[in-house]
Motif scaffolding. Structure first.
Motif, mmCIF file in Angstrom:
data_model
loop_
_atom_site.group_PDB
_atom_site.id
_atom_site.type_symbol
_atom_site.label_atom_id
_atom_site.label_comp_id
_atom_site.label_asym_id
_atom_site.label_seq_id
_atom_site.Cartn_x
_atom_site.Cartn_y
_atom_site.Cartn_z
ATOM 1 N N THR A 10 0.845 -1.200 0.000
ATOM 2 C CA THR A 10 0.000 0.000 0.000
ATOM 3 C C THR A 10 0.872 1.238 0.000
ATOM 4 N N ALA A 11 0.267 2.365 -0.381
ATOM 5 C CA ALA A 11 1.019 3.624 -0.438
ATOM 6 C C ALA A 11 1.565 4.003 0.932
ATOM 7 N N MET A 12 0.771 3.768 1.990
ATOM 8 C CA MET A 12 1.214 4.099 3.339
ATOM 9 C C MET A 12 2.434 3.282 3.726
ATOM 10 N N THR A 13 2.409 1.981 3.429
ATOM 11 C CA THR A 13 3.536 1.105 3.766
ATOM 12 C C THR A 13 4.774 1.478 2.983
ATOM 13 N N ARG A 14 4.599 1.772 1.704
ATOM 14 C CA ARG A 14 5.743 2.112 0.850
ATOM 15 C C ARG A 14 6.443 3.367 1.355
ATOM 16 N N GLU A 15 5.668 4.403 1.628
ATOM 17 C CA GLU A 15 6.292 5.650 2.071
ATOM 18 C C GLU A 15 6.845 5.520 3.475
ATOM 19 N N ASN A 16 6.173 4.722 4.309
ATOM 20 C CA ASN A 16 6.683 4.512 5.655
ATOM 21 C C ASN A 16 8.047 3.822 5.615
ATOM 22 N N LEU A 17 8.204 2.836 4.742
ATOM 23 C CA LEU A 17 9.478 2.149 4.615
ATOM 24 C C LEU A 17 10.562 3.067 4.050
ATOM 25 N N ALA A 18 10.189 3.929 3.103
ATOM 26 C CA ALA A 18 11.160 4.883 2.558
ATOM 27 C C ALA A 18 11.628 5.861 3.632
ATOM 28 N N LEU A 19 10.684 6.350 4.437
ATOM 29 C CA LEU A 19 11.043 7.253 5.534
ATOM 30 C C LEU A 19 11.915 6.533 6.553
ATOM 31 N N ALA A 20 11.552 5.284 6.860
ATOM 32 C CA ALA A 20 12.308 4.519 7.853
ATOM 33 C C ALA A 20 13.739 4.293 7.389
ATOM 34 N N MET A 21 13.918 3.918 6.134
ATOM 35 C CA MET A 21 15.272 3.699 5.622
ATOM 36 C C MET A 21 16.068 4.995 5.639
ATOM 37 N N SER A 22 15.409 6.117 5.363
ATOM 38 C CA SER A 22 16.080 7.415 5.414
ATOM 39 C C SER A 22 16.576 7.704 6.827
ATOM 40 N N GLY A 35 14.809 4.234 13.258
ATOM 41 C CA GLY A 35 14.360 3.956 11.894
ATOM 42 C C GLY A 35 13.902 2.517 11.729
ATOM 43 N N LEU A 36 14.592 1.593 12.382
ATOM 44 C CA LEU A 36 14.185 0.189 12.315
ATOM 45 C C LEU A 36 12.817 -0.025 12.955
ATOM 46 N N ILE A 37 12.580 0.637 14.084
ATOM 47 C CA ILE A 37 11.276 0.508 14.737
ATOM 48 C C ILE A 37 10.183 1.146 13.892
ATOM 49 N N LEU A 38 10.495 2.283 13.256
ATOM 50 C CA LEU A 38 9.519 2.935 12.381
ATOM 51 C C LEU A 38 9.112 1.993 11.247
ATOM 52 N N ALA A 39 10.079 1.278 10.704
ATOM 53 C CA ALA A 39 9.768 0.300 9.653
ATOM 54 C C ALA A 39 8.937 -0.844 10.217
ATOM 55 N N VAL A 96 6.814 -0.885 12.839
ATOM 56 C CA VAL A 96 5.428 -0.544 13.171
ATOM 57 C C VAL A 96 4.606 -0.290 11.917
ATOM 58 N N GLY A 97 5.275 0.070 10.811
ATOM 59 C CA GLY A 97 4.544 0.312 9.572
ATOM 60 C C GLY A 97 4.225 -0.954 8.806
ATOM 61 N N ALA A 98 4.898 -2.056 9.175
ATOM 62 C CA ALA A 98 4.652 -3.338 8.501
ATOM 63 C C ALA A 98 3.513 -4.061 9.210
ATOM 64 N N LYS A 99 2.388 -4.169 8.562
ATOM 65 C CA LYS A 99 1.199 -4.765 9.180
ATOM 66 C C LYS A 99 1.463 -6.220 9.540
ATOM 67 N N GLY A 100 1.076 -6.583 10.752
ATOM 68 C CA GLY A 100 1.248 -7.947 11.209
ATOM 69 C C GLY A 100 2.542 -8.213 11.943
ATOM 70 N N MET A 101 3.374 -7.172 12.150
ATOM 71 C CA MET A 101 4.623 -7.367 12.873
ATOM 72 C C MET A 101 4.321 -7.711 14.328
ATOM 73 N N PRO A 102 4.809 -8.820 14.856
ATOM 74 C CA PRO A 102 4.496 -9.224 16.232
ATOM 75 C C PRO A 102 5.149 -8.312 17.264
ATOM 76 N N LEU A 103 4.532 -8.236 18.437
ATOM 77 C CA LEU A 103 5.015 -7.372 19.514
ATOM 78 C C LEU A 103 6.402 -7.789 19.977
ATOM 79 N N VAL A 104 6.714 -9.073 19.895
ATOM 80 C CA VAL A 104 8.002 -9.546 20.400
ATOM 81 C C VAL A 104 9.166 -8.865 19.695
#
Length: 222
Positions: free
Chosen positions: A125-137, A165-169, A171-179
């Motif tokens: 999705t557009a939200m995930t794509r931009e979130n990952l780009a921001l996170a990598m930045s 940045g790693l945490i930002l990526a 939380v933006g990835a749907k389904g990432m477990p809390l652990v």
């Protein structure tokens, strides 16, 4: 404005705030300002996690937001300020590269992140794509800070900004477990403890934390 567009715009704004705080870390010339900027970045990260919890209907991300707010936004900056005071660290940030060139390199790294991330995430999705780009930045800006700062404390801040940045990526990835978020937060706490002990030992042995002076003990500078 539709609800989906509002959710996307808000997530984009919060993620951009985290990124701008990354540039703020590169711009600051005083140790206290660096630590405070890192605290603001961590708080923006907590807001990003809370918003993703709402958008994704993922309650476990609220725990991630709380961890980021309490530990990264409050406890870690408090500990760093305490270390700076206890060790009598010089309050001016020493840089291996000027502020202007560093900022230009930072802009180039953001552009590189966009070029690399967006084409390989076309199915997301557009939200995930931009979130990952921001996170990598944010990750690359943290790495840049570690490279261009001479003081050990500011390099630690760069490391923790990279981890933001790693945490930002995550939380933006749907389904990432809390652990995953908990393990990252725990690793940061362990790293902070080790860095604190390390700083005290360096200060006790060499009477400085400036890497330019430490190199003289290795015979690399005359």
């Amino acid at each position: 404005m539709s609800l989906g567009h509002f959710a996307y715009s808000t997530a984009h704004l919060i993620g951009a705030t985290v990124l701008m705080m990354g540039f703020g870390l590169l711009y600051q010339r005083r140790m206290t300002a660096v630590i405070n900027t890192y605290s603001f970045q961590a708080m923006a990260l907590a807001a990003a996690a809370a918003w993703q919890a709402y958008v994704q209907n993922a309650p476990h991300l609220y725990a991630t937001a709380a961890i980021a707010l309490v530990f990264k936004g409050m406890l870690v900056p408090f500990a760093l300020n305490w270390l700076v005071k206890q060790l009598g660290i010089h309050r001016t940030v020493e840089t291996a590269l000027g502020i202007g060139p560093t900022m230009i390199v930072g802009v180039g790294l953001v552009a590189l992140s966009i070029v690399l991330v967006l084409p390989v995430t076309e199915s997301a999705t557009a939200m995930t794509r931009e979130n990952l780009a921001l996170a990598m930045s944010v990750v690359l800006l943290g790495l840049l800070m570690m490279i261009t700062r001479r003081n050990a404390v500011t390099q630690v801040v760069g490391f923790m900004a990279l981890e933001n940045g790693l945490i930002l990526a995550a939380v933006g990835a749907k389904g990432m477990p809390l652990v995953v978020e908990i393990s990252i937060a725990f690793s940061v706490l362990v790293a902070m403890t080790l860095f604190g002990i390390f700083f005290f030992r360096i200060r006790e042995r060499f009477d400085t934390l400036d890497l330019a002076y430490l190199e003289t003990f290795r015979g690399e500078r005359q």
